[in-house]
Scaffold this motif. Structure first.
Motif, PDB file in Angstrom:
ATOM      1  N   GLN B 250       0.813  -1.223   0.000  1.00  0.00           N
ATOM      2  CA  GLN B 250       0.000   0.000   0.000  1.00  0.00           C
ATOM      3  C   GLN B 250       0.854   1.285   0.000  1.00  0.00           C
ATOM      4  O   GLN B 250       0.727   2.128   0.885  1.00  0.00           O
ATOM      5  CB  GLN B 250      -0.944   0.013   1.201  1.00  0.00           C
ATOM      6  N   GLY B 251       1.740   1.394  -0.981  1.00  0.00           N
ATOM      7  CA  GLY B 251       2.512   2.628  -1.128  1.00  0.00           C
ATOM      8  C   GLY B 251       3.540   2.870  -0.053  1.00  0.00           C
ATOM      9  O   GLY B 251       4.013   3.991   0.124  1.00  0.00           O
ATOM     10  N   LEU B 260       8.305   3.034   5.270  1.00  0.00           N
ATOM     11  CA  LEU B 260       8.698   4.311   4.672  1.00  0.00           C
ATOM     12  C   LEU B 260       7.979   4.507   3.350  1.00  0.00           C
ATOM     13  O   LEU B 260       7.620   3.533   2.683  1.00  0.00           O
ATOM     14  CB  LEU B 260      10.223   4.322   4.456  1.00  0.00           C
ATOM     15  N   PRO B 261       7.757   5.776   2.953  1.00  0.00           N
ATOM     16  CA  PRO B 261       6.941   6.045   1.766  1.00  0.00           C
ATOM     17  C   PRO B 261       7.634   5.606   0.474  1.00  0.00           C
ATOM     18  O   PRO B 261       8.832   5.764   0.309  1.00  0.00           O
ATOM     19  CB  PRO B 261       6.763   7.560   1.793  1.00  0.00           C
ATOM     20  N   VAL B 265       4.399   2.132  -6.571  1.00  0.00           N
ATOM     21  CA  VAL B 265       4.904   0.771  -6.738  1.00  0.00           C
ATOM     22  C   VAL B 265       3.882  -0.187  -6.136  1.00  0.00           C
ATOM     23  O   VAL B 265       3.409   0.011  -5.027  1.00  0.00           O
ATOM     24  CB  VAL B 265       6.269   0.585  -6.045  1.00  0.00           C
ATOM     25  N   SER B 266       3.540  -1.221  -6.930  1.00  0.00           N
ATOM     26  CA  SER B 266       2.549  -2.171  -6.435  1.00  0.00           C
ATOM     27  C   SER B 266       3.179  -3.084  -5.399  1.00  0.00           C
ATOM     28  O   SER B 266       4.402  -3.114  -5.223  1.00  0.00           O
ATOM     29  CB  SER B 266       1.989  -2.980  -7.604  1.00  0.00           C
ATOM     30  N   ASP B 267       2.370  -3.835  -4.718  1.00  0.00           N
ATOM     31  CA  ASP B 267       2.826  -4.663  -3.606  1.00  0.00           C
ATOM     32  C   ASP B 267       3.814  -5.741  -4.061  1.00  0.00           C
ATOM     33  O   ASP B 267       3.713  -6.259  -5.164  1.00  0.00           O
ATOM     34  CB  ASP B 267       1.621  -5.323  -2.924  1.00  0.00           C
ATOM     35  N   GLY B 268       4.755  -6.071  -3.185  1.00  0.00           N
ATOM     36  CA  GLY B 268       5.717  -7.132  -3.479  1.00  0.00           C
ATOM     37  C   GLY B 268       7.094  -6.758  -2.964  1.00  0.00           C
ATOM     38  O   GLY B 268       7.328  -5.620  -2.568  1.00  0.00           O
ATOM     39  N   PRO B 269       8.032  -7.729  -2.974  1.00  0.00           N
ATOM     40  CA  PRO B 269       9.392  -7.420  -2.532  1.00  0.00           C
ATOM     41  C   PRO B 269      10.095  -6.491  -3.524  1.00  0.00           C
ATOM     42  O   PRO B 269       9.898  -6.637  -4.735  1.00  0.00           O
ATOM     43  CB  PRO B 269      10.076  -8.776  -2.450  1.00  0.00           C
ATOM     44  N   ALA B 270      10.916  -5.563  -3.027  1.00  0.00           N
ATOM     45  CA  ALA B 270      11.581  -4.599  -3.906  1.00  0.00           C
ATOM     46  C   ALA B 270      12.933  -4.196  -3.337  1.00  0.00           C
ATOM     47  O   ALA B 270      13.190  -4.300  -2.141  1.00  0.00           O
ATOM     48  CB  ALA B 270      10.706  -3.360  -4.092  1.00  0.00           C
ATOM     49  N   GLU B 271      13.783  -3.761  -4.263  1.00  0.00           N
ATOM     50  CA  GLU B 271      15.086  -3.224  -3.879  1.00  0.00           C
ATOM     51  C   GLU B 271      15.092  -1.792  -4.407  1.00  0.00           C
ATOM     52  O   GLU B 271      14.809  -1.568  -5.585  1.00  0.00           O
ATOM     53  CB  GLU B 271      16.170  -4.051  -4.557  1.00  0.00           C
ATOM     54  N   GLY B 354       3.240  -8.972  -6.268  1.00  0.00           N
ATOM     55  CA  GLY B 354       2.477  -9.997  -5.551  1.00  0.00           C
ATOM     56  C   GLY B 354       3.248 -10.630  -4.417  1.00  0.00           C
ATOM     57  O   GLY B 354       3.581  -9.966  -3.448  1.00  0.00           O
ATOM     58  N   ARG B 355       3.600 -11.896  -4.626  1.00  0.00           N
ATOM     59  CA  ARG B 355       4.204 -12.776  -3.628  1.00  0.00           C
ATOM     60  C   ARG B 355       4.927 -12.054  -2.481  1.00  0.00           C
ATOM     61  O   ARG B 355       5.860 -11.291  -2.692  1.00  0.00           O
ATOM     62  CB  ARG B 355       5.210 -13.671  -4.341  1.00  0.00           C
TER      63      ARG B 355
END
Lengths: 280, 356
Positions: B250-251, B260-261, B265-271, B354-355
């Motif tokens: 959720q952002g 942190l904001p 970007v949609s939900d999911g793991p990110a770098e 997702g995941r």
């Protein structure tokens, strides 16, 4: 505290100074002095006469021997430098570092054996019935007289000096910064022009030193002109032998020797000057 | 790059030395009048790439086209691709004028014209009066300018530079950067500049090519490379970046339990990457969420000060602040601070939807 270290470095020069004094400067002074001595009844007497100098320097045989020696030594220096260069170039640029190390080793090996022995070997090889003439004979030519000639003497000189000239040239060529060679290509120099414009000037010191060593060794050599050159025409070294044999004329031989040393000093000085000279 | 035919085109160019692959299939177009910096860590293949362009190395595969002509095997001396060496490679046995004149002499330009052009180029680079100076009596900056004059006197369409400023003192580097950019604009020719220095590449070039392990990792304007590195390699190489990973919901991104904001970007793991100058530092916990981190050290960086912090889980964090602000914060090693950023500051490196 400050004084002790200031003396310390000079201590190491003392043995060298003693050695040079005993075995170089001393004999040199003695020889110069001897050239003014007198020979009476086959005995030398210390004196100060100009007779020996006058006698030698006014004789044509001295000057023709001087000319022969100087020209032969110059030719030997030129030929050795010329013949050595392709080999040195290949060793410096075309082979691996390992091959270069082995080549340097094999260039040192000739110095293990006496130069006299190597010259005797040439006497066998170059004889009229020797193997070299046999090979030429297969081609339907010869036999050629190679011994007791200027050619024979030159073979001897080159035997003496070539390994050293190749070593000196190889080191100086191998030390050239490769970037300089690439920079020359990069700026539009063909490989041939790179050789003339960059490689030779960059290796100048080593090339000149090689030629100077060749000159000095050939100029003073008596083995080659004696055993391969047949003593005719005589070189200065042979003139010294002849002079001392005939009537114990050591003072006259000293005149010849002093003239040789003066020549070598002049040539070495001029060459080293040329090697390290800055282009204006 | 205005759609016209490029001056140089690398296509699938490879170079290997035995089993070692120095360059592994690169594609790169370089336009006319462009200032391109090729940047990367040592051993990344950048110098090999430059040397292939100069004809000092022959590609193992692929083609290099210069001016529409395949030049893979064209000998170096038949090209007009002068290179400025890191060591400068000035001829020590020639004086300044003779060095500068060399390229013209090799092209058999008549003596009178050579002299006129040498005079012109020495003047252009502020070397009047040095004509007959031996090379070893020049300062570092003067040698540099002789090397430039020597390379540019043939008026080539492109100049290759291999880390030419790496041997200079810091104050000279900045001055020479000015000289180089001015020359490039005035002459309107292509500069291909190999460096490992980010500041040199970013300060001068139109486009930066980042290389790593023999491949091109990213090509872009300095700003793009800095703000939007394509992957972790670029982000780490460019420096002064914060690389963080977490889970987006959720952002917001959850970094070690702190949300942190992170906009758009949609939900999911990110770098994500946040540049040091986009980091906010607070001396006390702010009302909005922030990462708590211990101060480690500061590093003066001209325009500001880069502060180094240690965040949760040994996370290395950097923030750039103006010098005056640093005095207000009065940092000491180990003192806690809170770091946060605006929602639009982060750049997403990797993201899987997702995941969780």
């Amino acid at each position: 505290m400050a004084r002790i270290p200031s003396i310390y470095p000079h201590v190491w020069r003392v043995p060298l100074l003693i050695w040079q004094g005993l075995f170089f400067v001393g004999p040199l002074i003695l020889m110069v002095a001897m050239s003014f001595w007198l020979v009476r009844n086959y005995r030398m007497e210390p004196d100060f006469v100009l007779a020996n100098w006058e006698r030698m320097l006014t004789r044509d045989y001295f000057w023709s021997a001087y000319q022969v020696t100087f020209l032969r030594a110059s030719l030997a220096a030129a030929l050795a430098s010329l013949f050595a260069f392709p080999a040195s170039y290949a060793l410096a640029f075309k082979v691996s570092a390992t091959a270069r190390r082995w080549a340097i080793f094999f260039l040192i090996v000739p110095f293990f054996t006496s130069y006299l022995v190597r010259v005797y070997a040439w006497q066998v090889l170059l004889a009229e019935s020797g193997p070299v003439n046999a090979v030429i004979g297969f081609a339907g030519m010869g036999p050629f007289t190679m011994l007791n000639s200027g050619f024979g003497a030159m073979v001897g000189y080159l035997t003496l000096v070539m390994p050293l000239v190749v070593i000196l040239q190889t080191f100086s060529l191998a030390a050239i910064d490769r970037n300089l060679i690439e920079a020359a290509w990069n700026l539009g120099a063909s490989p041939r022009r790179t050789l003339v414009r960059v490689i030779v000037p960059a290796a100048r010191v080593g090339l000149i030193l090689g030629a100077v060593f060749a000159f000095i060794l050939s100029f003073g050599d008596f083995v080659s002109p004696f055993y391969l050159g047949g003593s005719k025409p005589p070189t200065l070294s042979i003139l010294i032998i002849d002079t001392t044999k005939s009537g114990q004329q050591w003072p006259r031989a000293a005149v010849v020797a002093v003239m040789m040393i003066l020549t070598l000093f002049t040539v070495a000085f001029a060459a080293v000057g040329a090697a390290y000279r800055r282009k204006a | 790059m205005t759609g016209a035919a490029p001056l140089v085109r690398f296509s699938q160019v490879r170079k290997s030395y035995g089993a070692i692959e120095a360059v592994r299939g690169i594609d790169l177009d370089i336009g006319r009048g462009e200032f391109v910096a090729i940047m990367g860590p040592s051993g990344c293949g950048k110098t090999t790439t430059l040397r292939m362009l100069a004809g000092l190395e022959i590609p193992t595969a692929g083609t290099i086209t210069i001016d529409g002509r395949v030049t893979n095997r064209l000998p170096a001396h038949e090209r007009d691709t002068p290179l400025v060496w890191q060591s400068l490679a000035l001829f020590p046995f020639l004086d300044v004028a003779q060095n500068v004149e060399f390229g013209l002499k090799m092209r058999d330009v008549p003596r009178a014209e050579r002299q006129a052009r040498v005079a012109l180029w020495l003047e252009r680079l502020g070397l009047e009066g040095f004509e007959h100076r031996p090379i070893d009596q020049l300062s570092g900056g003067q040698k540099q300018r002789v090397a430039l004059a020597r390379s540019l006197i043939t008026e080539p369409e492109m100049l290759l530079l291999d880390e030419p400023l790496s041997a200079l003192d810091a104050h000279l580097v900045v001055r020479m950067q000015g000289v180089l950019t001015r020359l490039q604009k005035e002459l309107g020719i292509t500069f291909v500049y190999v460096t490992h220095s980010q500041s040199e590449a970013f300060a001068m070039s139109d486009r930066v090519v980042i290389m790593g392990h023999g491949e091109i990792v990213q090509i872009g304007r300095p700003r793009e490379i800095f703000r939007a590195p394509r992957n972790r390699f670029v982000a780490e190489f460019v420096g002064h970046n914060n690389i963080l990973s977490g889970t987006v919901t959720q952002g917001e991104i959850d970094v070690d339990g702190v949300r942190l904001p992170l906009a758009g970007v949609s939900d999911g793991p990110a770098e994500i990457v946040v540049a040091a100058d986009r980091m906010e530092i607070y001396g006390s916990p702010p009302s909005s969420p922030a990462l708590k981190a211990a101060f480690v050290s500061e590093e003066f960086a001209g325009a500001g000060v880069i502060c180094h912090f240690e965040g949760p889980g040994d996370l290395e964090l950097r923030a750039q602040v103006p010098e005056a602000r640093l005095a207000e914060l009065s940092p000491e090693p180990g003192k806690p601070f809170w770091l946060a950023w605006a929602a639009d500051s982060p750049h997403v490196l990797t993201h899987r939807e997702g995941r969780t």
